[in-house]
Design a protein around this motif. Structure first.
Motif, mmCIF file in Angstrom:
data_model
loop_
_atom_site.group_PDB
_atom_site.id
_atom_site.type_symbol
_atom_site.label_atom_id
_atom_site.label_comp_id
_atom_site.label_asym_id
_atom_site.label_seq_id
_atom_site.Cartn_x
_atom_site.Cartn_y
_atom_site.Cartn_z
ATOM 1 N N GLY A 1 133.035 21.107 55.927
ATOM 2 C CA GLY A 1 131.895 21.832 55.372
ATOM 3 C C GLY A 1 130.701 21.839 56.316
ATOM 4 N N PHE A 2 130.521 20.726 57.025
ATOM 5 C CA PHE A 2 129.411 20.660 57.981
ATOM 6 C C PHE A 2 129.556 21.719 59.071
ATOM 7 C CE2 PHE A 2 128.380 18.978 62.238
ATOM 8 C CZ PHE A 2 127.000 19.026 62.159
ATOM 9 N N PHE A 3 130.726 21.804 59.682
ATOM 10 C CA PHE A 3 130.910 22.776 60.768
ATOM 11 C C PHE A 3 130.842 24.212 60.253
ATOM 12 C CE2 PHE A 3 132.886 19.075 62.904
ATOM 13 C CZ PHE A 3 132.171 19.114 64.084
ATOM 14 N N ILE A 4 131.410 24.435 59.068
ATOM 15 C CA ILE A 4 131.350 25.801 58.517
ATOM 16 C C ILE A 4 129.910 26.176 58.165
ATOM 17 C CG2 ILE A 4 132.019 27.228 56.553
ATOM 18 C CD1 ILE A 4 134.689 25.762 56.506
ATOM 19 N N SER A 5 129.165 25.227 57.559
ATOM 20 C CA SER A 5 127.775 25.510 57.171
ATOM 21 C C SER A 5 126.918 25.807 58.401
ATOM 22 C CB SER A 5 127.195 24.318 56.399
ATOM 23 O OG SER A 5 127.930 24.085 55.220
ATOM 24 N N THR B 1 127.899 26.887 61.347
ATOM 25 C CA THR B 1 128.332 28.145 61.954
ATOM 26 C C THR B 1 127.805 29.337 61.166
ATOM 27 O OG1 THR B 1 130.339 27.062 62.769
ATOM 28 C CG2 THR B 1 130.333 29.468 62.691
ATOM 29 N N LEU B 2 127.898 29.287 59.828
ATOM 30 C CA LEU B 2 127.390 30.390 59.005
ATOM 31 C C LEU B 2 125.874 30.536 59.161
ATOM 32 C CD1 LEU B 2 129.457 29.947 55.691
ATOM 33 C CD2 LEU B 2 129.709 31.741 57.423
ATOM 34 N N LEU B 3 125.169 29.394 59.259
ATOM 35 C CA LEU B 3 123.718 29.473 59.454
ATOM 36 C C LEU B 3 123.374 30.191 60.752
ATOM 37 C CD1 LEU B 3 120.894 28.714 58.470
ATOM 38 C CD2 LEU B 3 121.159 26.493 59.631
ATOM 39 N N TYR B 4 124.118 29.888 61.813
ATOM 40 C CA TYR B 4 123.883 30.574 63.094
ATOM 41 C C TYR B 4 124.168 32.073 62.966
ATOM 42 C CZ TYR B 4 124.931 32.358 67.731
ATOM 43 O OH TYR B 4 124.985 33.157 68.863
ATOM 44 N N LEU B 5 125.269 32.462 62.304
ATOM 45 C CA LEU B 5 125.629 33.867 62.174
ATOM 46 C C LEU B 5 124.608 34.636 61.343
ATOM 47 C CD1 LEU B 5 129.502 33.572 61.646
ATOM 48 C CD2 LEU B 5 128.279 34.283 63.713
ATOM 49 N N PRO C 1 113.494 15.933 56.536
ATOM 50 C CA PRO C 1 112.656 17.169 56.454
ATOM 51 C C PRO C 1 112.667 17.923 57.795
ATOM 52 C CG PRO C 1 111.277 15.217 56.604
ATOM 53 C CD PRO C 1 112.679 14.707 56.436
ATOM 54 N N GLN C 2 112.662 19.268 57.725
ATOM 55 C CA GLN C 2 112.695 20.109 58.916
ATOM 56 C C GLN C 2 111.295 20.690 59.193
ATOM 57 O OE1 GLN C 2 115.616 20.274 60.726
ATOM 58 N NE2 GLN C 2 116.228 18.722 59.170
ATOM 59 N N ALA C 3 110.945 20.761 60.483
ATOM 60 C CA ALA C 3 109.607 21.257 60.886
ATOM 61 C C ALA C 3 109.455 22.753 60.657
ATOM 62 C CB ALA C 3 109.346 20.910 62.348
ATOM 63 N N TYR C 4 110.553 23.474 60.739
ATOM 64 C CA TYR C 4 110.476 24.928 60.607
ATOM 65 C C TYR C 4 111.446 25.386 59.529
ATOM 66 C CZ TYR C 4 108.191 24.416 65.109
ATOM 67 O OH TYR C 4 107.356 24.022 66.126
ATOM 68 N N PHE C 5 111.001 26.458 58.818
ATOM 69 C CA PHE C 5 111.810 27.026 57.756
ATOM 70 C C PHE C 5 112.211 28.452 58.162
ATOM 71 C CE2 PHE C 5 112.580 28.917 53.547
ATOM 72 C CZ PHE C 5 113.420 27.957 53.010
ATOM 73 N N ILE D 1 117.646 32.199 51.780
ATOM 74 C CA ILE D 1 118.495 31.957 50.598
ATOM 75 C C ILE D 1 119.635 31.000 50.944
ATOM 76 C CG2 ILE D 1 120.088 33.051 48.983
ATOM 77 C CD1 ILE D 1 118.305 35.557 49.142
ATOM 78 N N TYR D 2 120.255 31.214 52.086
ATOM 79 C CA TYR D 2 121.384 30.363 52.488
ATOM 80 C C TYR D 2 120.926 28.911 52.668
ATOM 81 C CZ TYR D 2 125.195 28.411 55.225
ATOM 82 O OH TYR D 2 126.212 27.609 55.683
ATOM 83 N N THR D 3 119.763 28.718 53.307
ATOM 84 C CA THR D 3 119.249 27.374 53.577
ATOM 85 C C THR D 3 118.865 26.658 52.286
ATOM 86 O OG1 THR D 3 118.405 28.133 55.720
ATOM 87 C CG2 THR D 3 117.512 26.088 54.852
ATOM 88 N N LEU D 4 118.309 27.385 51.319
ATOM 89 C CA LEU D 4 117.963 26.756 50.046
ATOM 90 C C LEU D 4 119.200 26.144 49.367
ATOM 91 C CD1 LEU D 4 115.387 29.307 48.560
ATOM 92 C CD2 LEU D 4 114.936 26.957 49.285
ATOM 93 N N PHE D 5 120.289 26.878 49.290
ATOM 94 C CA PHE D 5 121.518 26.355 48.675
ATOM 95 C C PHE D 5 122.150 25.254 49.524
ATOM 96 C CE2 PHE D 5 121.147 30.200 46.165
ATOM 97 C CZ PHE D 5 121.596 29.792 44.916
ATOM 98 N N LEU D 6 121.988 25.365 50.841
ATOM 99 C CA LEU D 6 122.498 24.315 51.708
ATOM 100 C C LEU D 6 121.721 23.018 51.478
ATOM 101 C CD1 LEU D 6 124.455 23.476 53.925
ATOM 102 C CD2 LEU D 6 122.785 24.303 55.622
ATOM 103 N N TRP D 7 120.374 23.114 51.298
ATOM 104 C CA TRP D 7 119.570 21.933 50.968
ATOM 105 C C TRP D 7 120.045 21.285 49.646
ATOM 106 C CZ3 TRP D 7 113.848 23.774 51.995
ATOM 107 C CH2 TRP D 7 113.529 23.540 53.360
#
Length: 704
Positions: free
Chosen positions: A429-433, A435-439, A472-476, A484-490
């Motif tokens: 799940g880590f590698f897929i998440s 990779t999808l974030l980059y795409l 916590p991340q410095a940039y959103f 939307i993708y990052t919110l569900f990933l969090w």
């Protein structure tokens, strides 16, 4: 020689036997004339209906003379028959001595009256049978000595009783062996014997040929012979024996009773004369209901928690305690006896069967009647031939005790919160998440600017790792798709980290056991040996249909030193088969260190056993002891005995003076446990790995 008689009449019987002719003589007793018949023997054949009537006294001398004339005619007829059959006068045919001794109605004159002693004896026997053996199967046995002295004709009065009867004439032990010793109802045995060698020999041989619950009457023998019968192998285990011995007074018989546990031997309890007892007593009292303080010898040895020793400061045994000892103490109170404890020969314990069929140890002592009772032991079919068991009072499983596998190192606790498949799923799940974030970020740049942290695949994975670590991340992200993708990933990472951290705390404070043996097959495949204190379990393994137990029997060793057995278990070289209760006890007291058990019971057990006490074969104690033990079991006392045993053990130095155990119990009884370096060794392992990897990376950069 044996006959079975119906109660009153034997009909249409064709008999070839010795018929006694009767010769009338006169004698004077107490001034009154009596008629006594002497007998001559000849052979006749009779086919008639046999009624066995009571005799009646003759009312007048003329009637006596008339019967005498009738007797002369019969005597002449018998002589002619004797000549025709070429039999010499006085010959005896023994094909049927019982019927030969009992006259048939109408064949020859009935005696005027019975001899005084015979009549008194038969009256006594009738009284005992009617009052003490009502409805019982009766055996009547007599020998030549009794025939020579007393009028066997008088026995016909016993045969008209409604009891089922067995009548034998004793010439040898073979006649006694032909007796029907077992019956589906009560049995009474009347032995009329004056020459007792055959009876004494029989009483000391083949213990199975006897009825130990029957009611016995031995009449005619001397008191010395009666003592020998009572002291014989069968007599000393028979509760109900009455002896009838002729006194010096005409018509009087002395009554003796065996004392059994009340002092042994015999005791005169009354006399019989003129149709009554001199003292009215219970002829067959229950001699096991109250043993009157008799001392029983009990063989046992230390075997926790059944039998334990309470030592004083000088190493002397003050008293015995334990589950089985409490059972004995309860029996003592109910049956009223005292106890003398003894141990079997050193190293023999229960004992083994030798090639000649004899036994050593406790089994040998009880089989030779050298002890009244022994324990602890299981009910075993192989021992039933040499002893009797009481009613079982415990049902226990037989199991194996083995060394406890050491727990896994605490640094591995970091991986314990999730199982391997969960960890693999998280990694994927880590590698897929990432990779999808980059795409998504790459695609969103067509609609506007996106943060630089997502401008390549490595940065996207690093950003995703931070989310997994709940950092916590410095940039959103700026674009709607990546937001939307990052919110569900969090949300996914938040739940994941909470689940991990909460479980991690528990695993850091609790040691985890490695994969371990749980079945007998696992034990057999491990290759460790089986060590025990006797060969009892080896025989059980061999008889079992389980092939794994057969293999374990090949590695079976017997050691009489328990400390050596325990040391082999601690070293992991052996396993030890025993009942579950005993194994639990020794784990707590013998196989623990600083309160931590060093051994455990294998999860799979292999047999259920009933625990009972062993008595001598055919012991008269069994009936009464069974009654009391049944009451203990139904009242739940056996569990109470275990609790009492453990409470007593805690007061001893041997089992109760363990300060470390007390400290450990206090530490874990609801108090918080601070995390030690042992608990936290995993995080130090991670930082060390980080140092090593960083150094390698630095070296690689220098090389470039």
């Amino acid at each position: 020689m044996l006959l079975l008689f119906s109660p009153v009449v034997l009909s249409d019987v064709s008999i070839g036997h010795n018929r006694k002719s009767w010769q009338m003589t006169r004698r004077h007793s107490r001034g009154a004339e009596q008629v006594v018949w002497k007998r001559n023997i000849s052979e006749i054949s009779v086919s008639t209906e046999m009624n066995l009537p009571f005799s009646a006294p003759v009312s007048s001398q003329e009637e006596v003379r008339e019967k005498g004339r009738h007797f002369k005619k019969v005597k002449e007829q018998l002589k002619r028959t004797e000549a025709n059959n070429h039999l010499s006068n006085g010959s005896i045919a023994t094909s049927n001595p019982v019927l030969e001794a009992l006259p048939l109605d109408g064949a020859y004159p009935v005696p005027v009256t019975l001899p005084q002693d015979s009549a008194s004896l038969v009256d006594l026997l009738l009284h005992i049978v009617k009052s003490q053996m009502e409805g019982c199967h009766i055996l009547i046995a007599f020998d030549q000595g009794f025939k020579d002295i007393y009028d066997v004709f008088s026995l016909r009065r016993l045969l008209v009783l409604p009891n089922v009867k067995q009548v034998i004439y004793i010439e040898s032990t073979e006649d006694l062996e032909s007796i029907l010793w077992t019956w589906n109802q009560c049995q009474g045995f009347i032995f009329l014997t004056f020459t007792t060698p055959a009876l004494l020999l029989f009483a000391n041989s083949d213990l199975d040929l006897w009825n130990y619950q029957g009611r016995y009457i031995f009449a005619g023998s001397s008191s010395e012979n009666l003592e020998q019968l009572v002291a014989s192998q069968k007599g000393k285990k028979t509760e109900n024996i009455i002896g009838i011995v002729k006194s010096g007074v005409p018509g009087e018989w002395k009554i003796y009773m065996n004392r059994l546990f009340w002092g042994g031997g015999i005791q005169k309890i009354s006399a019989w004369k003129n149709g009554r007892f001199s003292v009215n007593v219970d002829l067959y009292p229950d001699k096991t209901f109250n043993l009157k303080g008799a001392q029983l010898v009990i063989t046992t040895f230390k075997w926790e928690p059944e039998v334990m020793y309470y030592w004083d400061e000088n190493g002397n045994v003050l008293f015995f305690y334990g589950i089985d000892i409490e059972v004995v103490n309860t029996l003592k109170g109910a049956v009223n006896f005292t106890v003398k404890y003894q141990e079997p020969p050193k190293g023999e314990m229960w004992g083994d069967q030798l090639a000649n069929g004899s036994w050593t140890g406790m089994m040998g002592l009880v089989s030779r009647d050298e002890t009244d009772m022994c324990f602890p032991l299981y009910v075993s079919v192989t021992r039933l031939g040499i002893l009797d068991y009481t009613t079982p009072y415990k049902l226990q499983k037989s199991c194996f005790v083995i060394k406890t596998e050491p727990p896994l190192p605490n640094w591995q606790a970091l991986s314990y919160p999730f199982n391997p498949w969960t960890w693999l799923s998280i990694l994927v799940g880590f590698f897929i998440s990432g990779t999808l974030l980059y795409l998504f970020a790459f695609g969103s740049r067509q609609f506007g600017e996106e943060i630089g942290a997502l401008n390549n695949l490595i940065n996207s994975w690093t950003y995703t790792l931070g989310l997994h670590l709940n950092e916590p991340q410095a940039y959103f992200p700026k674009q709607a798709t990546t937001m939307i993708y990052t919110l569900f990933l969090w949300l996914y990472c938040f739940i994941l980290t909470i689940a991990y951290s909460t479980n991690l705390t528990a695993f850091l404070t609790v040691k985890k056991d490695p994969p371990r043996m749980n079945t007998i097959k696992d034990l057999q495949e491990s290759g460790i040996s089986v060590t025990a204190a006797s060969g009892f379990y080896k025989d059980m393994f061999i008889a079992s249909p389980d092939s794994s137990l057969h293999e374990l029997a090949k590695r079976y060793q017997v050691l009489d030193n328990q400390d050596e057995i325990f040391q082999r278990i601690r070293n992991g070289h052996s396993t030890y088969p025993e009942n579950e209760g005993y194994l639990e006890f020794i784990i707590q007291t013998k196989l623990s260190k600083k309160g931590v058990p060093q051994a455990r019971i294998l999860q799979e057990c292999y047999a259920l056993h009933s625990a009972a006490m062993a008595l001598q074969k055919y012991s008269p104690l069994k009936r009464r002891f069974d009654q009391v033990i049944d009451g203990m079991v139904s009242g739940g006392l056996i569990r109470r005995f275990l609790i009492k045993t453990l409470d007593t053990a805690k007061t001893t130095k041997e089992y109760g003076n363990n300060e470390q155990i007390a400290e450990d119990e206090e530490e874990t009884s609801g108090n918080l446990v601070p995390l030690s370096l042992d608990h936290m060794q995993g995080i130090f392992f991670i930082i060390i790995v980080g140092w090593i990897l960083s150094a390698l990376a630095f070296a690689y950069e220098l090389m470039i």
